[in-house]
Design a protein around this motif. Structure first.
Motif, PDB file in Angstrom:
ATOM      1  N   UNK A   1     -15.163  12.748  10.904  1.00 23.30           N
ATOM      2  CA  UNK A   1     -14.468  12.956  12.173  1.00 23.30           C
ATOM      3  C   UNK A   1     -14.244  11.600  12.826  1.00 23.30           C
ATOM      4  N   UNK A   2     -12.990  11.332  13.199  1.00 17.05           N
ATOM      5  CA  UNK A   2     -12.649  10.063  13.835  1.00 17.05           C
ATOM      6  C   UNK A   2     -11.886  10.356  15.127  1.00 17.05           C
ATOM      7  N   UNK A   3     -12.410   9.918  16.263  1.00 13.73           N
ATOM      8  CA  UNK A   3     -11.662  10.101  17.515  1.00 13.73           C
ATOM      9  C   UNK A   3     -10.306   9.410  17.436  1.00 13.73           C
ATOM     10  N   UNK A   4      -9.327  10.005  18.071  1.00 15.16           N
ATOM     11  CA  UNK A   4      -7.941   9.568  17.935  1.00 15.16           C
ATOM     12  C   UNK A   4      -7.677   8.186  18.508  1.00 15.16           C
ATOM     13  N   UNK A   5      -8.592   7.666  19.298  1.00 17.27           N
ATOM     14  CA  UNK A   5      -8.391   6.335  19.863  1.00 17.27           C
ATOM     15  C   UNK A   5      -8.351   5.224  18.828  1.00 17.27           C
ATOM     16  N   UNK A   6      -8.908   5.464  17.643  1.00 19.75           N
ATOM     17  CA  UNK A   6      -8.975   4.429  16.612  1.00 19.75           C
ATOM     18  C   UNK A   6      -7.711   4.486  15.749  1.00 19.75           C
ATOM     19  N   UNK A   7      -6.583   4.240  16.384  1.00 13.68           N
ATOM     20  CA  UNK A   7      -5.292   4.429  15.721  1.00 13.68           C
ATOM     21  C   UNK A   7      -5.047   3.441  14.586  1.00 13.68           C
ATOM     22  N   UNK A   8      -5.584   2.244  14.669  1.00 13.85           N
ATOM     23  CA  UNK A   8      -5.367   1.271  13.601  1.00 13.85           C
ATOM     24  C   UNK A   8      -6.005   1.760  12.300  1.00 13.85           C
ATOM     25  N   UNK A   9      -7.193   2.340  12.426  1.00 12.41           N
ATOM     26  CA  UNK A   9      -7.864   2.895  11.258  1.00 12.41           C
ATOM     27  C   UNK A   9      -7.127   4.130  10.746  1.00 12.41           C
ATOM     28  N   UNK A  10      -6.699   4.980  11.661  1.00 11.69           N
ATOM     29  CA  UNK A  10      -5.950   6.177  11.268  1.00 11.69           C
ATOM     30  C   UNK A  10      -4.690   5.790  10.498  1.00 11.69           C
ATOM     31  N   UNK A  11      -4.003   4.752  10.960  1.00 10.58           N
ATOM     32  CA  UNK A  11      -2.778   4.310  10.276  1.00 10.58           C
ATOM     33  C   UNK A  11      -3.080   3.823   8.863  1.00 10.58           C
ATOM     34  N   UNK A  12      -4.181   3.120   8.685  1.00  8.13           N
ATOM     35  CA  UNK A  12      -4.571   2.663   7.355  1.00  8.13           C
ATOM     36  C   UNK A  12      -4.862   3.840   6.431  1.00  8.13           C
ATOM     37  N   UNK A  13      -5.600   4.812   6.938  1.00  9.00           N
ATOM     38  CA  UNK A  13      -5.926   5.984   6.124  1.00  9.00           C
ATOM     39  C   UNK A  13      -4.661   6.741   5.743  1.00  9.00           C
ATOM     40  N   UNK A  14      -3.771   6.924   6.702  1.00  9.33           N
ATOM     41  CA  UNK A  14      -2.536   7.661   6.433  1.00  9.33           C
ATOM     42  C   UNK A  14      -1.683   6.919   5.402  1.00  9.33           C
ATOM     43  N   UNK A  15      -1.571   5.608   5.546  1.00 12.25           N
ATOM     44  CA  UNK A  15      -0.752   4.831   4.607  1.00 12.25           C
ATOM     45  C   UNK A  15      -1.304   4.902   3.192  1.00 12.25           C
ATOM     46  N   UNK A  16      -2.603   5.093   3.079  1.00 14.43           N
ATOM     47  CA  UNK A  16      -3.232   5.126   1.760  1.00 14.43           C
ATOM     48  C   UNK A  16      -3.412   6.540   1.221  1.00 14.43           C
ATOM     49  N   UNK A  17      -2.644   7.464   1.743  1.00 16.09           N
ATOM     50  CA  UNK A  17      -2.558   8.794   1.151  1.00 16.09           C
ATOM     51  C   UNK A  17      -3.696   9.720   1.463  1.00 16.09           C
TER      52      UNK A  17
ATOM     53  N   UNK B   1       0.827  -1.211   0.000  1.00 16.02           N
ATOM     54  CA  UNK B   1       0.000   0.000   0.000  1.00 16.02           C
ATOM     55  C   UNK B   1       0.858   1.256   0.000  1.00 16.02           C
ATOM     56  N   UNK B   2       1.868   1.288   0.859  1.00 18.33           N
ATOM     57  CA  UNK B   2       2.738   2.467   0.924  1.00 18.33           C
ATOM     58  C   UNK B   2       3.448   2.689  -0.410  1.00 18.33           C
ATOM     59  N   UNK B   3       3.920   1.607  -1.022  1.00 17.14           N
ATOM     60  CA  UNK B   3       4.573   1.710  -2.329  1.00 17.14           C
ATOM     61  C   UNK B   3       3.590   2.179  -3.398  1.00 17.14           C
ATOM     62  N   UNK B   4       2.391   1.629  -3.389  1.00 19.72           N
ATOM     63  CA  UNK B   4       1.385   2.002  -4.379  1.00 19.72           C
ATOM     64  C   UNK B   4       1.076   3.495  -4.306  1.00 19.72           C
ATOM     65  N   UNK B   5       0.977   4.012  -3.103  1.00 18.10           N
ATOM     66  CA  UNK B   5       0.651   5.431  -2.945  1.00 18.10           C
ATOM     67  C   UNK B   5       1.816   6.330  -3.353  1.00 18.10           C
TER      68      UNK B   5
ATOM     69  N   UNK C   1     -14.260  -0.828   6.760  1.00 16.30           N
ATOM     70  CA  UNK C   1     -13.537  -1.196   7.975  1.00 16.30           C
ATOM     71  C   UNK C   1     -14.484  -1.817   8.997  1.00 16.30           C
ATOM     72  N   UNK C   2     -15.746  -1.373   9.016  1.00 10.03           N
ATOM     73  CA  UNK C   2     -16.705  -2.013   9.922  1.00 10.03           C
ATOM     74  C   UNK C   2     -16.926  -3.465   9.517  1.00 10.03           C
ATOM     75  N   UNK C   3     -17.088  -3.715   8.215  1.00  9.85           N
ATOM     76  CA  UNK C   3     -17.298  -5.091   7.749  1.00  9.85           C
ATOM     77  C   UNK C   3     -16.153  -6.005   8.183  1.00  9.85           C
TER      78      UNK C   3
END
Length: 580
Positions: free
Chosen positions: A402-418, A185-189, A496-498
């Motif tokens: 808006x995403x509360x900062x506690x959901x760091x795993x999701x935040x990391x996915x979003x950040x990695x995908x640009x 993912x990081x490479x693709x972005x 991500x919910x699924x």
């Protein structure tokens, strides 16, 4: 089109002829596949060593490590650039070819090693294309070498489908459980390719073709990209491959016993490699060479396919770039998004298919009837082809999530995908739309390490909630919009919910003690006629409810201020109006 066909024939003929003489001319550049006479596929160590030699010998080539894998070995990317500039640029197409996502299907691994060498030696690298090759994505599976594909005709040994965590990486492109996928993912972005190829081997029916493939599901792509892909790129690709001796058919996915029943288009949702690429307006192809053809034929078919895609990227670079730029701009402005595509069985086309007559005979194992294909009875027939998909859901995008900062795993996915994100600079109250999960189904068995949620039904409430310094505000106004909608809207099939990223909200944390709450509930019914009426209607409509005392207490409890407001409240909030 005559030029395109002539171009590939002029290129392929000397290349295919030259490979037979490599042992005499350049023994250090002979691949393990060639050295074995087409019986063996390269090991992981041999693959990386070979690309390293190309890197050292040719200035137009570069082998880089792009991350780790679950097995602890590095993941590599091999880059070829005529101008020796190995980064993506807006004035040239980036073609990304992925190999070894299923290392038991290794044709692409061996074909790309030869293709890279031949392009470099013949100095045939296109000036307007950056070619990026993943030598082997599932390094873990490549190291787990042996026999596992009983229906496959060679090579002698090969890798395994699962990675070190027994994950199928071609189901991992949204959840990204594997380190391999995260590195991809990081490479693709970074590369932001316009065109993508994923090399595979088929399973299933028998037929005459060496090469079949499916393209990115056209109906979900932006029209500028899908129109060019279906009306120009694919027809020319098919003609070029036929001229090179590899007539093609759509991936053989059939609803009944044999392909004569018709072919069904493949719905590559975002969990798959091409479905993931499509989220970013990159069109792609999953190549499926036929498992029961001999291994050299499958390698040659993979070589011809990848090289033909490369030459079309070279020929149409300006068009491909312009289409992607227009699609990115349009997605940035787009306000409604279609999701959860399903096959429209009322839209039937047809294709010419080169198959073998099928029949049934008694099984030597069970004595019952068994299917077989008779290769002495080939046929050419028009058969039905269903490849139109329609959305099951349409949503309007918010101004931001808006995403509360506690959901760091999701935040990391979003950040990695640009995905561009902002953090709140202070605590604040904000009015948002909140989803409440009214219903969903959960699979009874795990699938790729998860218990998938489907059939999600939500209701929306406008609420004012506190958000805190460091929480994330994500504007929905850029080319990553489709990725955001597909992952953050809980009803999307691969959200991500699924994939269970938010399952902790499905647990109720506070309850009542019935013997105490009985008196509170009685008082509520005495003082609240509306609640009393709701309870009476529920009893009248549901006999089981009327005979269940605890269910009636729970019904009342849920109407009180004591019932937790966060239960089943989806923790990704929609900001519908521009933030003040």
């Amino acid at each position: 089109m005559k030029y395109a066909t002539l171009n590939i024939l002029i290129f392929l003929l000397p290349v295919l002829l030259a490979t037979t003489g490599w042992a005499q001319q350049k023994p250090q550049l002979v691949t393990p596949y060639e050295r074995s006479g087409g019986r063996q596929t390269a090991t992981y160590a041999e693959i990386i060593d070979y690309y390293g030699r190309l890197d050292r010998q040719f200035e137009q080539a570069k082998l880089v490590e792009i991350g780790k894998t679950d097995v602890g070995k590095p993941l590599h990317l091999f880059l070829l650039a005529a101008d020796k500039v190995f980064t993506a640029r807006p004035d040239r197409v980036t073609l990304l070819i992925n190999n070894g996502i299923h290392p038991g299907e290794p044709e692409g691994i061996d074909a790309c090693m030869m293709l890279a060498r031949d392009l470099l030696v013949a100095n045939k690298l296109p000036k307007n294309v950056l070619l990026a090759i993943v030598p082997v994505l599932n390094v873990d599976g490549a190291l787990n070498r042996g026999l596992s594909r009983v229906n496959q005709n060679g090579p002698e040994l090969y890798g395994f489908r699962g990675n070190a965590r027994n994950l199928n990486l071609n189901r991992d492109f949204i959840k990204a459980d594997a380190e391999n996928t995260r590195a991809f993912q990081a490479m693709f972005q970074r590369l932001k390719p316009q065109v993508f190829v994923d090399n595979h081997t088929s399973n299933g029916a028998d037929y005459q073709y060496v090469v079949t493939y499916f393209a990115t599901q056209k109906d979900k792509l932006h029209p500028d990209v899908s129109g060019y892909m279906t009306r120009t790129f694919q027809p020319d690709l098919d003609r070029m491959l036929a001229s090179a001796g590899f007539p093609t058919a759509p991936y053989v996915n059939h609803p009944k016993d044999t392909p004569e029943s018709g072919l069904l288009g493949f719905n590559d949702s975002p969990r798959y490699s091409t479905g993931y690429a499509a989220l970013f307006n990159c069109f792609g192809f999953t190549l499926e060479t036929h498992m029961w053809k001999d291994y050299p034929a499958r390698v040659k078919g993979s070589y011809a396919f990848d090289e033909a895609v490369l030459r079309l990227c070279e020929r149409d670079a300006r068009t491909i770039l312009a289409n992607k730029q227009r699609a990115d701009a349009a997605v940035s402005r787009q306000t409604t998004f279609d999701l959860n595509y399903k096959l429209d069985r009322n839209r039937v086309d047809s294709v010419t298919f080169l198959g073998y007559e099928a029949g049934y005979k008694p099984s030597e194992v069970s004595g019952l009837q068994r299917l077989y294909y008779d290769r002495t009875r080939p046929f050419t027939k028009r058969i039905p082809y269903l490849n139109t998909f329609v959305p099951d859901l349409r949503l309007t995008r918010p101004q931001a999530y808006l995403i509360p900062q506690g959901w760091q795993e999701v935040i990391a996915l979003l950040r990695r995908n640009g995905v561009p994100m902002q953090t709140l600079t202070r605590d604040t109250l904000m009015q948002v739309s909140a989803y409440y999960l009214d219903d969903y189904k959960t699979s009874p068995r795990p699938y790729e390490g998860h218990y998938l949620h489907t059939g999600v039904k939500v209701r929306t409430e406008t609420v004012t909630l506190p958000f805190y310094k460091g929480d994330y505000l994500i504007p929905v106004n850029g080319p990553t919009n489709r990725y955001l909608i597909e992952t953050l809207e809980p009803q999307a099939a691969d959200s991500f919910f699924a994939w269970n990223f938010f399952d902790s909200i499905l647990d109720q944390k506070e309850y009542f003690s019935d013997y105490i709450f009985e008196d509170t509930a009685a008082e509520l019914l005495r003082t609240d006629p509306a609640l009393r009426q709701k309870l009476a209607e529920k009893r009248a409509a549901d006999k089981a409810f009327a005979e269940n005392a605890n269910a009636q207490l729970d019904f009342i409890y849920r109407q009180t201020p004591y019932f937790e407001k966060t239960f089943n409240r989806y923790p990704v909030y929609r900001l519908e109006a521009a933030r003040p």
